[in-house]
Write a protein that holds these residues in place. Structure first.
Motif, PDB file in Angstrom:
ATOM      1  N   ARG A  75       0.833  -1.209   0.000  1.00  0.00           N
ATOM      2  CA  ARG A  75       0.000   0.000   0.000  1.00  0.00           C
ATOM      3  C   ARG A  75       0.867   1.258   0.000  1.00  0.00           C
ATOM      4  O   ARG A  75       0.571   2.225  -0.710  1.00  0.00           O
ATOM      5  CB  ARG A  75      -0.927  -0.012   1.219  1.00  0.00           C
ATOM      6  N   ALA A  76       1.944   1.227   0.776  1.00  0.00           N
ATOM      7  CA  ALA A  76       2.815   2.402   0.888  1.00  0.00           C
ATOM      8  C   ALA A  76       3.503   2.743  -0.425  1.00  0.00           C
ATOM      9  O   ALA A  76       3.749   3.919  -0.716  1.00  0.00           O
ATOM     10  CB  ALA A  76       3.856   2.175   1.989  1.00  0.00           C
ATOM     11  N   ILE A  77       3.810   1.717  -1.233  1.00  0.00           N
ATOM     12  CA  ILE A  77       4.488   1.981  -2.509  1.00  0.00           C
ATOM     13  C   ILE A  77       3.511   1.975  -3.692  1.00  0.00           C
ATOM     14  O   ILE A  77       3.931   2.012  -4.846  1.00  0.00           O
ATOM     15  CB  ILE A  77       5.632   0.976  -2.754  1.00  0.00           C
ATOM     16  N   GLY A  78       2.209   1.903  -3.388  1.00  0.00           N
ATOM     17  CA  GLY A  78       1.190   2.025  -4.422  1.00  0.00           C
ATOM     18  C   GLY A  78       1.038   0.818  -5.316  1.00  0.00           C
ATOM     19  O   GLY A  78       0.695   0.958  -6.503  1.00  0.00           O
ATOM     20  N   LYS A  79       1.256  -0.375  -4.782  1.00  0.00           N
ATOM     21  CA  LYS A  79       1.129  -1.593  -5.578  1.00  0.00           C
ATOM     22  C   LYS A  79      -0.195  -2.284  -5.280  1.00  0.00           C
ATOM     23  O   LYS A  79      -0.569  -2.482  -4.117  1.00  0.00           O
ATOM     24  CB  LYS A  79       2.283  -2.563  -5.282  1.00  0.00           C
ATOM     25  N   ASP A  80      -0.903  -2.651  -6.324  1.00  0.00           N
ATOM     26  CA  ASP A  80      -2.174  -3.367  -6.186  1.00  0.00           C
ATOM     27  C   ASP A  80      -1.902  -4.865  -6.254  1.00  0.00           C
ATOM     28  O   ASP A  80      -1.483  -5.385  -7.283  1.00  0.00           O
ATOM     29  CB  ASP A  80      -3.123  -2.953  -7.310  1.00  0.00           C
ATOM     30  N   ILE A  81      -2.136  -5.572  -5.155  1.00  0.00           N
ATOM     31  CA  ILE A  81      -1.912  -7.018  -5.141  1.00  0.00           C
ATOM     32  C   ILE A  81      -3.234  -7.765  -4.939  1.00  0.00           C
ATOM     33  O   ILE A  81      -3.248  -8.883  -4.413  1.00  0.00           O
ATOM     34  CB  ILE A  81      -0.884  -7.431  -4.079  1.00  0.00           C
ATOM     35  N   SER A  82      -4.317  -7.151  -5.363  1.00  0.00           N
ATOM     36  CA  SER A  82      -5.625  -7.790  -5.188  1.00  0.00           C
ATOM     37  C   SER A  82      -5.693  -9.135  -5.910  1.00  0.00           C
ATOM     38  O   SER A  82      -6.456 -10.021  -5.519  1.00  0.00           O
ATOM     39  CB  SER A  82      -6.737  -6.868  -5.687  1.00  0.00           C
ATOM     40  N   GLY A  83      -4.906  -9.296  -6.961  1.00  0.00           N
ATOM     41  CA  GLY A  83      -4.915 -10.559  -7.702  1.00  0.00           C
ATOM     42  C   GLY A  83      -4.128 -11.672  -7.046  1.00  0.00           C
ATOM     43  O   GLY A  83      -4.228 -12.837  -7.458  1.00  0.00           O
ATOM     44  N   PHE A  84      -3.347 -11.335  -6.018  1.00  0.00           N
ATOM     45  CA  PHE A  84      -2.549 -12.353  -5.328  1.00  0.00           C
ATOM     46  C   PHE A  84      -3.418 -13.100  -4.331  1.00  0.00           C
ATOM     47  O   PHE A  84      -4.131 -12.492  -3.532  1.00  0.00           O
ATOM     48  CB  PHE A  84      -1.369 -11.693  -4.610  1.00  0.00           C
ATOM     49  N   LYS A  85      -3.348 -14.423  -4.355  1.00  0.00           N
ATOM     50  CA  LYS A  85      -4.139 -15.261  -3.448  1.00  0.00           C
ATOM     51  C   LYS A  85      -3.226 -15.967  -2.453  1.00  0.00           C
ATOM     52  O   LYS A  85      -2.102 -16.362  -2.785  1.00  0.00           O
ATOM     53  CB  LYS A  85      -4.923 -16.308  -4.242  1.00  0.00           C
ATOM     54  N   ALA A  86      -3.737 -16.137  -1.235  1.00  0.00           N
ATOM     55  CA  ALA A  86      -2.993 -16.915  -0.238  1.00  0.00           C
ATOM     56  C   ALA A  86      -2.754 -18.327  -0.765  1.00  0.00           C
ATOM     57  O   ALA A  86      -3.639 -18.942  -1.358  1.00  0.00           O
ATOM     58  CB  ALA A  86      -3.771 -16.960   1.070  1.00  0.00           C
ATOM     59  N   GLN A  87      -1.526 -18.840  -0.537  1.00  0.00           N
ATOM     60  CA  GLN A  87      -1.129 -20.126  -1.119  1.00  0.00           C
ATOM     61  C   GLN A  87      -1.239 -21.299  -0.146  1.00  0.00           C
ATOM     62  O   GLN A  87      -1.078 -22.452  -0.549  1.00  0.00           O
ATOM     63  CB  GLN A  87       0.321 -20.023  -1.615  1.00  0.00           C
TER      64      GLN A  87
END
Length: 391
Positions: free
Chosen positions: A225-237
């Motif tokens: 969030r601090a560096i402005g990256k959207d990781i909504s597509g990343f799923k817990a493995q």
């Protein structure tokens, strides 16, 4: 005229130590012979006798020359996520200052008996320093890109940077599981297979990395969030980062897994069971600097995969010295013998970098460099041991 060096012990690394042995060195640094003290070839020769242990030049498989200007800037024990944030904020500086710091770091590495370095770069700024260096460098051009849609672009950018370094001593690699998407990992693996080059990946340097992959929780979410990256597509493995990312890589791809601070016995066994072409790299002083924690090194020794050593950067270490890493290992793990750890510091790294025909052991015909370890206790290093470069 050849030079003959003797010490309390000669440690060839690939063969048994020789008490009061002698190494014969030609003018070009080639080893002409290694002898017991009573060998007939030594008759009439002038022997340069030393106190201590003579070993090959050290191989440092993990360094970041680009960050040398950040020496002493980041406080110790911040934890990895905070450390990364500060590196991002502070890594840009005046180019002349960066160049001067890299030149000084290169000289420090050399004076500390290091003959070969696996260095990690995000730009081409270190190319000129490496071209002038007295040491061998393999440059790993690091790629970062957690968003799947930028994978191809990131690989193309890295290829352009890699072209600035020596062609047969540069390869493209992933930075870390938390900074590279699975799509980019797969592209990097394809590139490594085609180019027949190794990968070098930061692995489990923080427990936060495992939390991210197992549960999609922890400090890395705030970091993105601090560096402005959207990781909504990343799923817990539902499994650790190591077990996740290795599934994106071919079994035969040579991979150096660096740090391994929070690598578990189950992770190690996972690598063993799959018969991966993996080397483990420890950077203990950097681990203590950033997280204040060391890998459970004893867990790794009993398995077949080889171990190497690195210094990391001056942003996370007070010295670029493999001997200093060895001394830390023997302080915290005194049960691991020197005849094992010296392999980590020499031949294993040379084998990973595929330069063992010249470096890593004292053998006739090689040019591995020659280090004297002083203030030793038999075949043990002590807190007072220092390294003197002989050749």
């Amino acid at each position: 005229m050849n030079t003959f060096f003797s010490a309390d012990y000669i440690v060839p690394v690939t063969s048994n130590a020789i008490k009061n042995g002698v190494v014969e060195i030609g003018n070009n640094g080639i080893i002409e012979g290694i002898y017991p003290p009573d060998h007939p070839n030594l008759s009439g020769q002038q022997i340069n006798r030393k106190k201590g242990i003579i070993v090959p030049g050290f191989v440092n498989t993990h360094c970041h020359l680009e960050l040398s200007h950040m020496a002493g800037v980041i406080p110790q024990h911040t934890g990895l996520v905070s450390f990364l944030q500060q590196v991002i904020a502070m890594r840009n500086a005046d180019e002349e200052r960066i160049q001067q710091a890299m030149e000084a770091a290169d000289q420090e590495l050399y004076e500390n008996g290091i003959v070969a370095v696996g260095d990690h770069a995000n730009t081409g700024i270190s190319a000129s320093v490496k071209a002038r260096s007295k040491m061998y460098y393999h440059t790993f051009v690091e790629v970062l890109g957690f968003e799947p849609e930028v994978a191809s672009q990131k690989l193309m950018e890295a290829r352009a940077i890699a072209c600035l370094f020596q062609k047969d001593a540069a390869s493209i690699t992933a930075h870390a599981p938390y900074s590279v998407s699975k799509e980019l990992f797969r592209l990097l693996n394809e590139d490594a297979v085609i180019s027949n080059m190794p990968l070098s990946v930061h692995n489990q340097e923080s427990e936060e990395e495992n939390r991210l992959f197992r549960y999609k929780t922890g400090q890395f979410l705030d970091f993105y969030r601090a560096i402005g990256k959207d990781i909504s597509g990343f799923k817990a493995q539902a499994r650790n980062s190591l077990q996740t990312v290795m599934s994106y890589l071919s079994r035969d791809t040579p991979v150096l897994l660096v740090h391994n601070t929070y690598t578990s016995s189950k992770d190690i066994f996972f690598i063993e069971r799959q018969e991966r072409n993996v080397f483990w790299c420890f950077c203990p002083n950097a681990n203590l600097y950033i997280e204040g924690v060391l890998p459970k090194m004893k867990n790794f020794v009993t398995y077949r995969h080889k171990i190497t050593l690195g210094t990391d950067s001056l942003a996370s270490n007070d010295r670029l010295c493999i001997l200093a890493e060895l001394k830390t290992i023997h302080k915290y793990f005194p049960e691991i013998p020197f005849d094992e750890t010296i392999k980590w510091a020499t031949i294993n790294g040379a084998q990973f970098l595929e330069i063992a025909e010249k470096y890593g052991s004292l053998e006739t015909g090689k040019t591995p460099g020659l280090n004297l370890l002083t203030s030793t206790d038999g075949l043990r290093v002590t807190a007072d041991t220092e390294v003197i470069r002989l050749v």
